[in-house]
Design an enzyme around this catalytic site. Structure first.
Site, PDB file in Angstrom:
ATOM      1  N   GLU A 161       0.845  -1.214   0.000  1.00  0.00           N
ATOM      2  CA  GLU A 161       0.000   0.000   0.000  1.00  0.00           C
ATOM      3  C   GLU A 161       0.874   1.255   0.000  1.00  0.00           C
ATOM      4  OE1 GLU A 161      -3.284  -0.045   2.789  1.00  0.00           O
ATOM      5  OE2 GLU A 161      -4.178  -1.764   1.786  1.00  0.00           O
ATOM      6  N   GLU A 201      -4.979  -8.771  -0.064  1.00  0.00           N
ATOM      7  CA  GLU A 201      -5.743  -8.419   1.149  1.00  0.00           C
ATOM      8  C   GLU A 201      -7.196  -8.285   0.738  1.00  0.00           C
ATOM      9  OE1 GLU A 201      -4.426  -5.196   3.701  1.00  0.00           O
ATOM     10  OE2 GLU A 201      -2.325  -5.694   3.316  1.00  0.00           O
TER      11      GLU A 201
HETATM   12  O1  AHR Z   1      -5.130  -5.701   7.108  1.00  0.00           O
HETATM   13  C1  AHR Z   1      -5.044  -4.518   7.826  1.00  0.00           C
HETATM   14  C2  AHR Z   1      -4.386  -3.394   7.038  1.00  0.00           C
HETATM   15  O2  AHR Z   1      -5.186  -3.061   5.945  1.00  0.00           O
HETATM   16  C3  AHR Z   1      -3.048  -3.705   6.413  1.00  0.00           C
HETATM   17  O3  AHR Z   1      -2.003  -3.541   7.304  1.00  0.00           O
HETATM   18  C4  AHR Z   1      -2.958  -2.690   5.313  1.00  0.00           C
HETATM   19  O4  AHR Z   1      -2.170  -3.126   4.239  1.00  0.00           O
HETATM   20  C5  AHR Z   1      -4.407  -2.456   4.929  1.00  0.00           C
HETATM   21  O5  AHR Z   1      -4.715  -1.119   4.855  1.00  0.00           O
END
Ligand code: AHR
Length: 552
Positions: free
Chosen positions: A230, A353
């Site tokens: 990110e 994610e």
């Molecule tokens: O999964 C929680 C957080 O969500 C992670 O650390 C980040 O990559 C995303 O914003």
């Protein structure tokens, strides 16, 4: 709904179908009134019978064996574990001196449960934490490892007792492939490439001697490496052009087998365009990028008020389903850009994610992201996995966030207790799709309506495994109505026996709690009939079903 059309077109088809069904139901009601008056005429009877026939075809799934092309990568069934809340400490790792049964500090009960899922890949150490993580802090004698503050998640002290060796031992116990995200925002290029060398090199060097000194002679086999996380946000607030250049610099020196770049925020198509354009022309021998990451969280309302994981009304259930389904259109938009710039499909989309994100459980640390998990999460998991399966050509990995005690977890722990969540059971049910041949499906479904919105009630994906068994996973997101459905599989010559299982419950917010009976789990399902060429299945409301048809 037709899966190989875009969701927008599918939505229009569903709307048309719903209107047709509406008028059919109105006519059906009229018939009942007339029948009471005993004035049923023959033309009306014919009309009614033909409408019944149409109604009978209302929900239909056609599985196209002859159009199968892509393999569903087993890595779509991947997971994510970050140094966040009680995900690592308490969740996976309790330390060697703990009274909780462990192997070198790693919880035995959690490993045993997760082995049932045949987890193919585990991403670590973050997330946002990855961009803060200094890998050298997590090697060598534990007593000498520095204490640091985890500024992203709860501001707690991180003692670094779970580091590279512990993570890779965990992966060995789980029989899963590791996926390590390197720090490119607060670390140097040298830190990054030396971590890759420490883990994977079989050559003699200062770094590999250090590994041996720390107890590991042989290198580990780690294929997947993330170049940042990110980087539009917690990974350094970069813009796409800047990130692409940073990525190229790090990637050039990280001698890793498979390198995954950070994507933009979920709907940032410009980021995808900039990255795909920016890496063109890099010399082939540098093998610069193999995957581009994509993150998508299902939230109900907004980031400020996400709503409770367990105490919700039907409208919030509906939004969870609707917002998860929106991921499909978003993914297709990214895939279209990748297709344009990479027609040979050499760079995969890696959804590393995804999952539900609610307000934390009352009384818990807001920085720990601990949430319970209900039947609603099971349905969201099924929708997500069906979407990934149906885009298996470009999507080669997905990692649900996060495995234990954080967000949409498989496992929750409390002291020495452990529960398997409804999401756990979906992953167990769906593992039949791992590395199987994807079978495109065409779905016509009634809609599930709530207030003035509607979404398709059914979500489907199908595959054929190495023994030629056909596995179909179906979710009915409507919490109020069963969906009677016909399934046809043209081209399937040998119809053997069917086995079927279901995940459902009476309540939308049914959950599995510590010390209580497991309310949401996989059960046998029998509300279906098979004849020589089709299956009639009555999909119960708010349920996920697996139908497995053996090839005789
Ligand atoms: O999964 C929680 C957080 O969500 C992670 O650390 C980040 O990559 C995303 O914003």
């Amino acid at each position: 709904m037709i899966h190989y059309l875009s969701p927008r077109i599918q939505h229009s088809i569903n709307t048309i179908l719903t209107d047709t069904i509406k008028s059919q139901l109105i006519i059906k009601k009229n018939y009942q009134t007339m029948s009471n008056c005993k004035t049923l005429t023959i033309p009306f009877l014919i009309l009614f019978l033909s409408l019944q026939a149409i109604i009978g075809q209302e929900n239909k799934i056609t599985i196209h064996i002859n159009k199968a092309k892509d393999t569903i990568s087993k890595h779509i069934y991947g997971h994510f574990a970050e140094h966040l809340g009680r995900g690592i400490y308490d969740g996976f790792y309790v330390g060697k001196t703990s009274e909780i049964p462990n192997i070198n500090g790693i919880r035995k009960d959690v490993v045993e449960a997760l082995r049932e899922l045949e987890i193919p890949v585990l991403r670590w150490p973050g997330g946002c934490f990855a961009e803060q993580y200094q890998w050298r802090d997590g090697i060598g004698p534990v007593k000498d490892r520095p204490l640091v503050v985890n500024t992203f998640w709860g501001g707690v002290t991180e003692d670094n007792s779970f580091g590279t060796h512990e993570f890779l031992e965990l992966c060995e116990l789980l029989q899963t492939e590791p996926y390590i995200a390197v720090n490119i925002a607060s670390g140097t290029v040298k830190d990054a490439y030396q971590w890759v060398e420490y883990v994977t090199s079989d050559k003699d060097s200062e770094i590999t001697r250090l590994r041996s000194k720390n107890g590991r002679e042989r290198p580990w086999d780690v294929k997947f490496w993330g170049i940042g996380n990110e980087n539009w946000g917690c990974g350094g607030s970069m813009n796409a052009e800047y990130y692409t250049n940073v990525f190229k610099r790090f990637s050039t020196y990280c001698n890793a087998e498979y390198k995954i770049a950070s994507g933009g925020i979920y709907d940032d198509l410009e980021w995808t365009k900039t990255f795909m354009t920016g890496i063109k022309g890099t010399p082939g021998y540098l093998n610069i990028a193999h995957g581009l990451s994509y993150h998508y969280y299902t939230i109900v309302n907004n980031w400020e008020v996400k709503g409770s994981a367990t105490d919700f009304v039907e409208n919030e259930w509906f939004k969870s389903m609707q917002n998860t389904l929106k991921m499909e259109g978003n993914l297709e938009d990214h895939i279209a850009i990748m297709d344009e710039h990479d027609p040979d499909n050499t760079i995969a989309l890696i959804a590393d994610e995804w999952g539900t994100w609610y307000d934390v459980e009352p009384g818990t640390n807001p920085g720990f992201l601990y949430q319970q998990n209900t039947l609603r999460d099971a349905l969201v998991a099924a929708l997500g996995l069906n979407i990934f399966n149906n885009h298996a050509r470009r999507i080669k990995m997905a990692n649900i966030a996060q495995t234990v005690n954080v967000l949409q977890a498989m496992i929750l722990t409390r002291g020495n207790q452990m529960v398997k969540t409804p999401t756990f059971h979906v992953f167990r049910m769906f593992k039949v799709h791992q590395d199987a041949l994807h079978l495109p499906s065409e779905v016509t479904t009634q809609n599930y309506k709530n207030d003035n919105s509607e979404i398709p009630a059914l979500s489907v994906s199908a595959s054929r495994d190495k023994s030629k068994n056909v596995n179909i996973t179906i979710a009915n997101v409507d919490p109020n109505r069963n969906v009677p459905t016909t399934i046809e599989i043209p081209g399937m010559e040998n119809w053997g026996t069917i086995t079927a299982s279901i995940i459902t419950s009476d309540k939308m917010n049914a959950l599995n709690d510590f010390g209580k009976e497991e309310l949401v789990q996989i059960q046998k399902f029998s509300d279906y009939r098979m004849n020589t060429s089709k299956i009639e299945v009555n999909m119960p409301s708010k349920s996920v079903v697996l139908l497995s048809i053996s090839d005789n």
